[in-house]
Design an enzyme around this catalytic site. Structure first.
Site, PDB file in Angstrom:
ATOM      1  N   ASP A  27      83.061 -97.390  10.852  1.00 36.60           N
ATOM      2  CA  ASP A  27      82.489 -98.744  10.936  1.00 36.60           C
ATOM      3  C   ASP A  27      81.718 -99.054   9.647  1.00 36.60           C
ATOM      4  OD1 ASP A  27      81.492-101.150  11.915  1.00 36.60           O
ATOM      5  OD2 ASP A  27      79.921-100.187  13.112  1.00 36.60           O
ATOM      6  N   ASP A  55      80.962-109.170  17.529  1.00 36.64           N
ATOM      7  CA  ASP A  55      80.271-108.627  16.357  1.00 36.64           C
ATOM      8  C   ASP A  55      81.015-109.107  15.107  1.00 36.64           C
ATOM      9  OD1 ASP A  55      79.210-107.004  14.391  1.00 36.64           O
ATOM     10  OD2 ASP A  55      79.593-105.106  15.439  1.00 36.64           O
TER      11      ASP A  55
HETATM   12  C1  MIC Z   1      76.439-102.758  17.821  1.00 37.74           C
HETATM   13  C2  MIC Z   1      77.272-102.220  16.710  1.00 37.74           C
HETATM   14  O1  MIC Z   1      77.127-103.068  15.591  1.00 37.74           O
HETATM   15  C3  MIC Z   1      78.764-102.250  17.079  1.00 37.74           C
HETATM   16  O2  MIC Z   1      79.569-102.405  16.158  1.00 37.74           O
HETATM   17  O3  MIC Z   1      79.079-102.076  18.246  1.00 37.74           O
HETATM   18  C4  MIC Z   1      76.935-100.747  16.327  1.00 37.74           C
HETATM   19  C5  MIC Z   1      77.017 -99.782  17.492  1.00 37.74           C
HETATM   20  C6  MIC Z   1      77.045 -98.311  17.112  1.00 37.74           C
HETATM   21  O4  MIC Z   1      77.554 -97.952  16.033  1.00 37.74           O
HETATM   22  O5  MIC Z   1      76.599 -97.506  17.921  1.00 37.74           O
HETATM   23  C7  MIC Z   1      75.580-100.706  15.633  1.00 37.74           C
HETATM   24  O6  MIC Z   1      75.551-100.877  14.398  1.00 37.74           O
HETATM   25  O7  MIC Z   1      74.562-100.527  16.323  1.00 37.74           O
HETATM   26 MG    MG Z   2      78.756-103.468  14.500  1.00 37.52          MG
END
Ligand code: MIC
Ligand code: MG
Length: 306
Positions: A67, A94
């Site tokens: 991510d 998101d």
């Molecule tokens: C909320 C979040 O942006 C996501 O993409 O779901 C993430 C969740 C995670 O990586 O646990 C986040 O950046 O908190």
């Molecule tokens: Mg996110």
């Protein structure tokens, strides 16, 4: 099909956006569960949750990617459309950093509106972004994030579409700076504030008290925030909670353990009681409705066709 329904039979986007806003104003905490694949969406709805969340982290991981801003606006909009089309609940997505400069943010919002989403969150991280609960993330200046928020507000064609601004500044610049940013984002038109990676319940309470707009809590596992209950969050003044990656973690945990069992036992037989049955899968997919639709088509007699 009523006038409130879109052509695919789910509730029209504006009505869902109104339901989202009404939920936020209801005084009851709104629970949005992160969908892991479109197939999980009817289960979220049937379990009585108020909304469906579409996580950037899940979306990336489903593609085998970390991510870190590798997914594109088109991928996110496409996934959002698939998931929103599975339910009449509001779907909240998101949108990471908005995928570029303010003009890209504007285009992202337009795409998400057209895809039937009820709302989206934009964050103040630099590109490439990080999971909000990891170390080493960086934020853009307040001014730059305000340009993103303003671009989103201006691009919105349906005033009911819910725009949420996320600040990642708590872990980078500290609590006071994060709260100042949140106030500025709300003043620029954000409908909801998502303070990422707060340390404890008193910090959520301080945000909720200081701001006039609703606050979102991210109850992601293995992160910086403790997993508070909905009752604890509601008492702290939080209006909505997301469980972004929970279903993916559960499913992947079950898959990994089950693969080990199959390899060890030479059969999956002992796992069958844990499985979703074929009958339940067909029920979730509304298989029977499709069959009767087919039957109607094939029963249709063309006039003069004897
Ligand atoms: C909320 C979040 O942006 C996501 O993409 O779901 C993430 C969740 C995670 O990586 O646990 C986040 O950046 O908190
Ligand atoms: Mg996110």
């Amino acid at each position: 099909m009523s006038a409130a329904e879109a052509s695919d039979g789910v509730l029209a986007p504006t009505r869902r956006r109104q339901a989202f806003r009404a939920g936020l104003a209801s005084g009851r905490i709104q629970r949005y569960v992160g969908a892991f694949t479109p197939l999980s969406v009817p289960l979220i709805e049937q379990a009585g949750f108020e909304g469906v969340y579409i996580s950037g982290s899940v979306l990336a991981a489903e593609r085998g990617l970390p991510d870190i801003g590798l997914t594109t606006a088109s991928e996110v909009i496409g996934r959002g459309q698939e998931i929103a089309g599975m339910t009449s609940l509001p779907a909240f997505i998101d949108a990471d950093t908005g995928f570029g400069e303010p003009s890209n943010v504007a285009r992202t919002v337009t795409g998400l509106e057209r895809a039937g989403l009820a709302g989206a969150h934009l964050e103040d991280q630099v590109n490439p972004k990080r999971c909000g609960h990891l170390d080493g993330k960086q934020v853009v200046s307040t001014e730059e994030m305000l340009r993103r928020v303003r671009a989103a507000v201006v691009a919105r064609t349906d005033p009911e579409f819910v725009l949420c601004a996320r600040t990642d500044a708590r872990a980078v610049e500290g609590f006071d700076a994060a709260l100042e940013r949140a106030k500025a984002y709300a003043d620029a038109g954000a409908d909801v504030i998502f303070p990422e990676a707060l340390k404890d319940l008193s910090e959520f309470e301080a945000f909720a008290t200081a701001l006039d707009v609703p606050i979102l809590a991210n109850m992601t596992e293995f992160g910086q925030s403790e997993l508070f209950t909905t009752a604890q969050l509601a008492d702290a003044g939080v209006s909505m909670v997301i469980y972004p990656v929970t279903l993916q973690r559960l499913a992947m945990g079950a898959i990994e353990a089950s693969l080990a069992t199959i390899a060890q036992e030479g059969t999956q037989a002992e796992l069958v009681p844990q499985m979703q049955t074929r009958a339940r899968l067909y029920e979730v997919l509304r298989y029977a409705d499709y069959s009767s639709f087919d039957a109607d088509i094939f029963d249709f007699a063309v006039p003069g066709d004897h």
